[in-house]
Design a protein around this motif. Structure first.
Motif, PDB file in Angstrom:
ATOM      1  N   PHE A  13      84.117 -17.242 114.782  1.00 30.97           N
ATOM      2  CA  PHE A  13      82.945 -17.109 113.917  1.00 30.97           C
ATOM      3  C   PHE A  13      82.524 -15.646 113.804  1.00 30.97           C
ATOM      4  CE2 PHE A  13      78.441 -19.086 113.159  1.00 30.97           C
ATOM      5  CZ  PHE A  13      78.487 -18.650 111.843  1.00 30.97           C
ATOM      6  N   SER A  14      82.563 -14.931 114.929  1.00 29.65           N
ATOM      7  CA  SER A  14      82.177 -13.521 114.941  1.00 29.65           C
ATOM      8  C   SER A  14      83.157 -12.678 114.123  1.00 29.65           C
ATOM      9  CB  SER A  14      82.110 -13.013 116.378  1.00 29.65           C
ATOM     10  OG  SER A  14      81.755 -11.654 116.431  1.00 29.65           O
ATOM     11  N   LYS A  15      84.454 -12.946 114.255  1.00 35.17           N
ATOM     12  CA  LYS A  15      85.455 -12.189 113.504  1.00 35.17           C
ATOM     13  C   LYS A  15      85.317 -12.433 112.004  1.00 35.17           C
ATOM     14  CE  LYS A  15      89.023 -12.026 117.116  1.00 35.17           C
ATOM     15  NZ  LYS A  15      90.393 -12.491 117.500  1.00 35.17           N
ATOM     16  N   LEU A  16      85.065 -13.672 111.622  1.00 35.25           N
ATOM     17  CA  LEU A  16      84.884 -13.988 110.214  1.00 35.25           C
ATOM     18  C   LEU A  16      83.660 -13.273 109.654  1.00 35.25           C
ATOM     19  CD1 LEU A  16      85.439 -15.609 107.621  1.00 35.25           C
ATOM     20  CD2 LEU A  16      84.058 -17.458 108.603  1.00 35.25           C
ATOM     21  N   THR A  17      82.550 -13.309 110.398  1.00 32.50           N
ATOM     22  CA  THR A  17      81.323 -12.660 109.935  1.00 32.50           C
ATOM     23  C   THR A  17      81.527 -11.159 109.787  1.00 32.50           C
ATOM     24  OG1 THR A  17      80.013 -14.361 111.054  1.00 32.50           O
ATOM     25  CG2 THR A  17      78.871 -12.352 110.434  1.00 32.50           C
ATOM     26  N   ALA A  18      82.242 -10.549 110.728  1.00 36.39           N
ATOM     27  CA  ALA A  18      82.512  -9.112 110.646  1.00 36.39           C
ATOM     28  C   ALA A  18      83.343  -8.790 109.405  1.00 36.39           C
ATOM     29  CB  ALA A  18      83.227  -8.641 111.909  1.00 36.39           C
ATOM     30  N   ALA A  19      84.330  -9.632 109.093  1.00 34.47           N
ATOM     31  CA  ALA A  19      85.167  -9.403 107.914  1.00 34.47           C
ATOM     32  C   ALA A  19      84.344  -9.522 106.629  1.00 34.47           C
ATOM     33  CB  ALA A  19      86.326 -10.395 107.899  1.00 34.47           C
ATOM     34  N   GLN A 199      98.876  -4.877 110.198  1.00 33.21           N
ATOM     35  CA  GLN A 199      99.982  -3.947 109.963  1.00 33.21           C
ATOM     36  C   GLN A 199      99.917  -3.398 108.539  1.00 33.21           C
ATOM     37  OE1 GLN A 199     104.405  -4.896 108.821  1.00 33.21           O
ATOM     38  NE2 GLN A 199     104.204  -5.215 111.023  1.00 33.21           N
ATOM     39  N   LEU A 200      99.668  -4.279 107.582  1.00 35.09           N
ATOM     40  CA  LEU A 200      99.540  -3.857 106.191  1.00 35.09           C
ATOM     41  C   LEU A 200      98.340  -2.936 106.008  1.00 35.09           C
ATOM     42  CD1 LEU A 200     100.545  -4.132 103.275  1.00 35.09           C
ATOM     43  CD2 LEU A 200      99.218  -6.258 103.087  1.00 35.09           C
ATOM     44  N   LYS A 201      97.264  -3.220 106.727  1.00 36.39           N
ATOM     45  CA  LYS A 201      96.059  -2.383 106.644  1.00 36.39           C
ATOM     46  C   LYS A 201      96.333  -0.972 107.162  1.00 36.39           C
ATOM     47  CE  LYS A 201      91.416  -2.037 108.683  1.00 36.39           C
ATOM     48  NZ  LYS A 201      90.785  -1.374 107.529  1.00 36.39           N
ATOM     49  N   ALA A 202      97.068  -0.849 108.266  1.00 36.58           N
ATOM     50  CA  ALA A 202      97.351   0.473 108.834  1.00 36.58           C
ATOM     51  C   ALA A 202      98.097   1.350 107.833  1.00 36.58           C
ATOM     52  CB  ALA A 202      98.153   0.325 110.123  1.00 36.58           C
ATOM     53  N   ILE A 203      99.080   0.765 107.151  1.00 33.74           N
ATOM     54  CA  ILE A 203      99.850   1.539 106.170  1.00 33.74           C
ATOM     55  C   ILE A 203      99.014   1.814 104.919  1.00 33.74           C
ATOM     56  CG2 ILE A 203     101.915   1.518 104.718  1.00 33.74           C
ATOM     57  CD1 ILE A 203     103.283  -0.124 106.902  1.00 33.74           C
ATOM     58  N   SER A 204      98.240   0.819 104.482  1.00 32.56           N
ATOM     59  CA  SER A 204      97.386   1.013 103.314  1.00 32.56           C
ATOM     60  C   SER A 204      96.359   2.111 103.558  1.00 32.56           C
ATOM     61  CB  SER A 204      96.677  -0.296 102.961  1.00 32.56           C
ATOM     62  OG  SER A 204      97.595  -1.309 102.618  1.00 32.56           O
ATOM     63  N   ASP A 205      95.760   2.116 104.747  1.00 35.50           N
ATOM     64  CA  ASP A 205      94.769   3.148 105.085  1.00 35.50           C
ATOM     65  C   ASP A 205      95.407   4.535 105.107  1.00 35.50           C
ATOM     66  OD1 ASP A 205      92.859   1.203 105.260  1.00 35.50           O
ATOM     67  OD2 ASP A 205      92.722   1.201 107.442  1.00 35.50           O
ATOM     68  N   ARG A 206      96.652   4.591 105.578  1.00 35.46           N
ATOM     69  CA  ARG A 206      97.364   5.871 105.610  1.00 35.46           C
ATOM     70  C   ARG A 206      97.607   6.371 104.180  1.00 35.46           C
ATOM     71  NH1 ARG A 206     102.667   5.034 108.496  1.00 35.46           N
ATOM     72  NH2 ARG A 206     101.203   4.103 109.988  1.00 35.46           N
ATOM     73  N   PHE A 207      98.002   5.466 103.292  1.00 32.92           N
ATOM     74  CA  PHE A 207      98.213   5.836 101.897  1.00 32.92           C
ATOM     75  C   PHE A 207      96.907   6.289 101.250  1.00 32.92           C
ATOM     76  CE2 PHE A 207     102.375   3.504 100.561  1.00 32.92           C
ATOM     77  CZ  PHE A 207     103.030   4.077 101.637  1.00 32.92           C
ATOM     78  N   TRP A 294      90.387  -2.534  99.292  1.00 30.00           N
ATOM     79  CA  TRP A 294      91.546  -3.245  99.845  1.00 30.00           C
ATOM     80  C   TRP A 294      91.549  -3.168 101.372  1.00 30.00           C
ATOM     81  CZ3 TRP A 294      94.725  -6.928  99.188  1.00 30.00           C
ATOM     82  CH2 TRP A 294      96.006  -6.956  99.774  1.00 30.00           C
ATOM     83  N   SER A 295      91.166  -2.035 101.920  1.00 28.92           N
ATOM     84  CA  SER A 295      91.086  -1.893 103.373  1.00 28.92           C
ATOM     85  C   SER A 295      90.057  -2.854 103.961  1.00 28.92           C
ATOM     86  CB  SER A 295      90.724  -0.448 103.735  1.00 28.92           C
ATOM     87  OG  SER A 295      90.601  -0.303 105.139  1.00 28.92           O
ATOM     88  N   ARG A 296      88.927  -3.011 103.269  1.00 25.87           N
ATOM     89  CA  ARG A 296      87.898  -3.941 103.744  1.00 25.87           C
ATOM     90  C   ARG A 296      88.390  -5.383 103.662  1.00 25.87           C
ATOM     91  NH1 ARG A 296      84.481   0.015 101.102  1.00 25.87           N
ATOM     92  NH2 ARG A 296      84.614  -1.131  99.129  1.00 25.87           N
ATOM     93  N   VAL A 297      89.122  -5.698 102.621  1.00 28.15           N
ATOM     94  CA  VAL A 297      89.696  -7.042 102.499  1.00 28.15           C
ATOM     95  C   VAL A 297      90.638  -7.327 103.668  1.00 28.15           C
ATOM     96  CG1 VAL A 297      91.289  -8.462 101.143  1.00 28.15           C
ATOM     97  CG2 VAL A 297      89.471  -7.182  99.996  1.00 28.15           C
ATOM     98  N   LEU A 298      91.481  -6.363 103.984  1.00 27.93           N
ATOM     99  CA  LEU A 298      92.492  -6.569 105.025  1.00 27.93           C
ATOM    100  C   LEU A 298      91.897  -6.698 106.422  1.00 27.93           C
ATOM    101  CD1 LEU A 298      95.310  -4.158 103.800  1.00 27.93           C
ATOM    102  CD2 LEU A 298      95.203  -6.648 103.576  1.00 27.93           C
ATOM    103  N   SER A 299      90.624  -6.385 106.589  1.00 24.00           N
ATOM    104  CA  SER A 299      89.996  -6.550 107.908  1.00 24.00           C
ATOM    105  C   SER A 299      89.940  -8.016 108.323  1.00 24.00           C
ATOM    106  CB  SER A 299      88.589  -5.950 107.913  1.00 24.00           C
ATOM    107  OG  SER A 299      87.727  -6.671 107.044  1.00 24.00           O
ATOM    108  N   VAL A 300      90.148  -8.940 107.376  1.00 17.68           N
ATOM    109  CA  VAL A 300      90.180 -10.357 107.726  1.00 17.68           C
ATOM    110  C   VAL A 300      91.417 -10.676 108.566  1.00 17.68           C
ATOM    111  CG1 VAL A 300      91.498 -11.236 105.739  1.00 17.68           C
ATOM    112  CG2 VAL A 300      89.694 -12.644 106.768  1.00 17.68           C
ATOM    113  N   GLY A 301      92.331  -9.733 108.676  1.00 19.78           N
ATOM    114  CA  GLY A 301      93.506  -9.935 109.521  1.00 19.78           C
ATOM    115  C   GLY A 301      93.167 -10.171 110.975  1.00 19.78           C
TER     116      GLY A 301
END
Length: 344
Positions: A13-19, A199-207, A294-301
């Motif tokens: 629940f906490s992870k979902l709310t943070a995302a 993993q996708l977020k790390a590369i996206s953030d780098r780009f 997109w980075s904020r979206v990927l935080s749901v990972g």
């Protein structure tokens, strides 16, 4: 109007709310007999539609409403909810209920934790104990009740701490939420299981960081766009193209899940994804996303579930995030992200 429930799977629940909170500070919360629904619709950026079964995050659930569908709709600030859930992570028990404080509706979270009383004698030196940790030749007789007495002393040193966190909410009339509709998207051209989102977020953030660094001096922009493409042959491509650079990362051997024809509005052989598959691996469906959104979206990972991406070429990307129950069952709930494609 009444709502009360004990919390379970507080970490999920906490992870979902943070995302959700990373996208927007306010959510629409809809409670009914079977589901808990969170809807987040920012002024700009991606939208979220989360439909969760009651037993994923609640137990001992009570809901009563004057609405004919026994539904309660609330406007809920996500920041205070996230902070309250963080306080409850190590609790022995926590519950949530709808109440009022000075006429203001509140979601009141009561958190029970156990703390240890440090004012005990366990750290005081024993005069009969020598400097090397022994008792010499006169070993003391602890008696038959020693173990029981020690347990009682330990229990007395534990204290229950009760914390109450009030989250102000606004009760919404059913008529005010009738116009909140999930976006309609045409049948996807490509559907593919994405690699781990973190993993996708790390590369996206780098780009995104690289794009910000290289383009800010050229055009003064801080809003870089990333190009995300997928095909029906198990490949996903993330690309950054600017005036000064063109780089990409590619994932292969991903799964293109089979569609169930019974759930389609058309025969499978006429579905756009079938045509994309027949066109071969060089046929890509592409969307262009804002790098920061997109980075904020990927935080749901952080929810650690599988994610299916559905690409409507040059129109939108729909992410279906399947949240496992972690109780030994195969049950999953779905959080849906709607990401619009930007025009170049």
């Amino acid at each position: 109007m009444r709502f009360k429930a004990d919390l379970r799977n507080i970490r999920t629940f906490s992870k979902l709310t943070a995302a959700l909170n990373s996208l927007e500070k306010i959510a629409w919360l809809r409670l009914d007999d079977d589901t808990v629904r969170f809807t987040v619709i920012p002024a700009t950026g991606s939208q979220v539609w989360a439909s969760l079964s009651i037993d994923l995050i609640f137990e001992n659930y009570t809901l009563q409403s004057a609405d004919q569908n026994n539904t309660i709709n609330l406007e809920l600030p996500l920041g205070p909810l996230q902070r309250a859930l963080k306080s409850a992570l190590n609790s022995t028990q926590a519950n949530l209920r709808l109440t009022k404080r000075d006429g203001v509706p509140m979601l009141s979270m009561t958190i029970h934790t156990m703390t240890k009383d440090t004012s005990n004698t366990s750290n005081h030196p024993n005069p009969n104990h020598d400097r090397f940790g022994g008792y010499g030749n006169n070993e003391p007789d602890f008696g038959e009740d020693f173990n029981q007495e020690s347990l009682e002393l330990t229990m007395k040193r534990e204290r229950e701490k009760v914390i109450t966190q009030d989250i102000p909410v606004r009760v919404l009339h059913p008529n005010s939420v009738e116009t909140i509709m999930q976006p309609k998207v045409r049948e996807p051209d490509v559907h593919i299981q994405l690699p781990p989102l973190l993993q996708l977020k790390a590369i996206s953030d780098r780009f995104t960081k690289l794009a910000t660094t290289t383009t800010s001096s050229i055009r003064g922009t801080s809003n870089p766009k990333l190009e995300l493409s997928a095909n029906m042959h198990g490949s996903l491509r993330l690309r950054l193209a600017t005036e000064s650079l063109d780089i990409q990362s590619v994932w292969d051997n991903l799964e293109n899940p089979e569609l169930e024809e019974a759930q389609l509005a058309m025969p499978l052989n006429e579905h756009p994804s079938t045509k994309f598959k027949e066109a071969g691996p060089d046929k890509w469906a592409t969307v262009r996303v804002d790098g920061k959104d997109w980075s904020r979206v990927l935080s749901v990972g952080r929810l650690e579930g599988r994610v299916i991406g559905c690409f409507a070429d040059d129109h939108a990307l729909i992410l279906y995030v399947f949240v496992p129950h972690f109780d030994g069952s195969s049950a999953e709930d779905v959080v849906t992200y709607y990401v619009s494609s930007y025009c170049m």
